[in-house]
Design a protein around this motif. Structure first.
Motif, PDB file in Angstrom:
ATOM      1  N   THR A  43      54.740  -3.287  13.228  1.00  0.00           N
ATOM      2  CA  THR A  43      53.759  -2.795  12.246  1.00  0.00           C
ATOM      3  C   THR A  43      53.109  -1.501  12.735  1.00  0.00           C
ATOM      4  N   MET A  47      53.503   2.104  10.960  1.00  0.00           N
ATOM      5  CA  MET A  47      52.277   2.782  10.562  1.00  0.00           C
ATOM      6  C   MET A  47      52.283   4.219  11.074  1.00  0.00           C
ATOM      7  N   MET A  50      54.668   6.214   8.768  1.00  0.00           N
ATOM      8  CA  MET A  50      54.070   6.576   7.484  1.00  0.00           C
ATOM      9  C   MET A  50      52.956   7.615   7.656  1.00  0.00           C
ATOM     10  N   ILE A 125      49.561  -3.581   8.229  1.00  0.00           N
ATOM     11  CA  ILE A 125      50.539  -3.589   7.140  1.00  0.00           C
ATOM     12  C   ILE A 125      49.921  -3.017   5.866  1.00  0.00           C
ATOM     13  N   ILE A 126      48.675  -3.374   5.605  1.00  0.00           N
ATOM     14  CA  ILE A 126      47.979  -2.804   4.444  1.00  0.00           C
ATOM     15  C   ILE A 126      47.864  -1.295   4.588  1.00  0.00           C
ATOM     16  N   ARG A 127      47.570  -0.819   5.812  1.00  0.00           N
ATOM     17  CA  ARG A 127      47.447   0.619   6.031  1.00  0.00           C
ATOM     18  C   ARG A 127      48.788   1.328   5.861  1.00  0.00           C
ATOM     19  N   ILE A 128      49.885   0.652   6.203  1.00  0.00           N
ATOM     20  CA  ILE A 128      51.206   1.244   5.983  1.00  0.00           C
ATOM     21  C   ILE A 128      51.402   1.572   4.510  1.00  0.00           C
ATOM     22  N   THR A 129      50.898   0.699   3.643  1.00  0.00           N
ATOM     23  CA  THR A 129      51.099   0.888   2.204  1.00  0.00           C
ATOM     24  C   THR A 129      50.140   1.905   1.594  1.00  0.00           C
ATOM     25  N   THR A 130      49.096   2.301   2.318  1.00  0.00           N
ATOM     26  CA  THR A 130      48.101   3.210   1.727  1.00  0.00           C
ATOM     27  C   THR A 130      48.114   4.610   2.326  1.00  0.00           C
ATOM     28  N   ILE A 133      50.606   6.941   0.443  1.00  0.00           N
ATOM     29  CA  ILE A 133      50.713   6.843  -1.013  1.00  0.00           C
ATOM     30  C   ILE A 133      49.998   8.010  -1.686  1.00  0.00           C
TER      31      ILE A 133
END
Length: 350
Positions: A43, A47, A50, A125-130, A133
């Motif tokens: 993760t 991160m 990204m 994991i949440i930070r990976i998605t934000t 983006i």
């Protein structure tokens, strides 16, 4: 000199007994922790990937606009800009030191480590998605863009690495460790307040260095507790209540949180959790069938091992020739009466 040597031997003996009692793991728990560390590392790696993507996208946006600008931020009006970026990393270290001390001295250290890594990993994991983006202009004028392969570039404080603050995530998760696992006395409360003070001060330093916008810091304060208590809920219902990972959850004895807990308190916890003394979920049908066939009641093997260890520490050694020590008889009686009282208590509750 002899006095110093004696004190050294006692200190080593104390540390070794504590390691064997609180840190020793079985194969299943070791596999679980190894997998947990590997997933946590993945993760963090993705991160970073990204964040590199976000940095390169920010460079493209700046080239298209032909200038670098900063979005309006209310806290920037009240907190002056300082060029002390090293302080954000220093506050990470300041949060790690007391948290590591708490883990080392805790009676269930691997449980704290597991909850910490799971919560931190979920928030990552949440930070990976934000982070990649939505690209925003970096608030720090002196930031540097990431160049090269996004999978092999590793830099700190790069441009575009904005939503949300990874440094503040560390501050909040370490603070939550203290909220949940600090000693329940005035010393623990004072230290917890001190750690939260460090977390707030570190968050303000992040804003003052313009490493993040205020919204990035606030999002970290919102997301980290959500990840922490989501993991706590999952852990309680799918690990604690089901008697899994016993050497992590209850390294000394099922139902025992601290060495100072009384036997009655441990038994009450087992009743509330629906666990037998050996950690298996309570099954009244199985108990009935055992009694019907005249099989002996379940005894708490972990408690017996702990009592044997205590006898070894106190110097109580069984007599030769197989004759039981009076202390051994006392342990057997206590184990049988405790098991019987445990079964009667369960029968009354269920």
């Amino acid at each position: 000199m002899a006095r110093v040597s004696e004190l050294g031997q006692k200190a080593f003996g104390f540390v070794w007994r504590r390691v064997r009692r609180n840190w020793w793991l079985d194969r299943v728990c070791i596999i679980f922790l190894v997998c947990l560390v590997l997933v946590f590392g993945l993760t963090y790696y993705f991160m970073n990937v990204m964040a590199n993507v976000a940095s390169q996208r920010s460079k493209l946006i700046e080239d298209q606009l032909g200038q670098r600008f900063t979005l309006p931020d209310v806290f920037f009006l009240f907190i002056g800009y300082v060029e002390l970026l090293w302080m954000t990393d220093m506050f990470d270290a300041l949060m790690f030191v007391p948290t590591a001390a708490l883990i080392i001295t805790h009676d269930r250290p691997w449980r704290v480590v597991s909850r910490l890594l799971l919560s931190w990993g979920l928030a990552s994991i949440i930070r990976i998605t934000t982070v990649a983006i939505t690209s925003v202009p970096d608030p720090r004028p002196s930031c540097e863009y990431a160049h090269g392969n996004v999978f092999s570039t590793f830099t700190l404080h790069r441009c575009g690495d904005a939503i949300y603050s990874g440094h503040t995530l560390i501050f909040v998760v370490c603070s939550l460790v203290w909220s949940s696992f600090a000693p329940r006395n005035w010393v623990g409360r004072i230290l917890t307040a001190f750690v939260y003070g460090l977390a707030i001060a570190g968050s303000l330093i992040v804003i003052a260095n313009r490493a993040h916008y205020t919204i990035d810091v606030l999002l970290a304060w919102y997301i980290a507790p959500g990840a922490w208590y989501t993991v706590a809920w999952f852990w309680f219902w799918h690990v604690t209540k089901k008697g899994r990972l016993l050497k992590i959850e209850f390294p000394v004895e099922v139902g025992r949180h601290r060495d100072s807990d009384s036997e009655e308190k441990c038994q009450r916890r087992r009743v509330e959790l629906g666990l037998m003394p050996d950690g298996t979920p309570y099954d009244p049908v199985a108990l009935y069938l055992r009694a019907l066939h005249g099989e002996p009641e379940l005894s708490p093997p972990v408690s017996a091992a702990r009592t044997a260890e205590k006898q070894e520490v106190d110097g109580a050694v069984p007599t030769a020739g197989g004759t039981p020590n009076p202390n051994d008889e006392c342990v057997l009686t206590i184990g049988e009466s405790s098991s019987q009282a445990f079964t009667e208590d369960f029968s009354a509750r269920h």
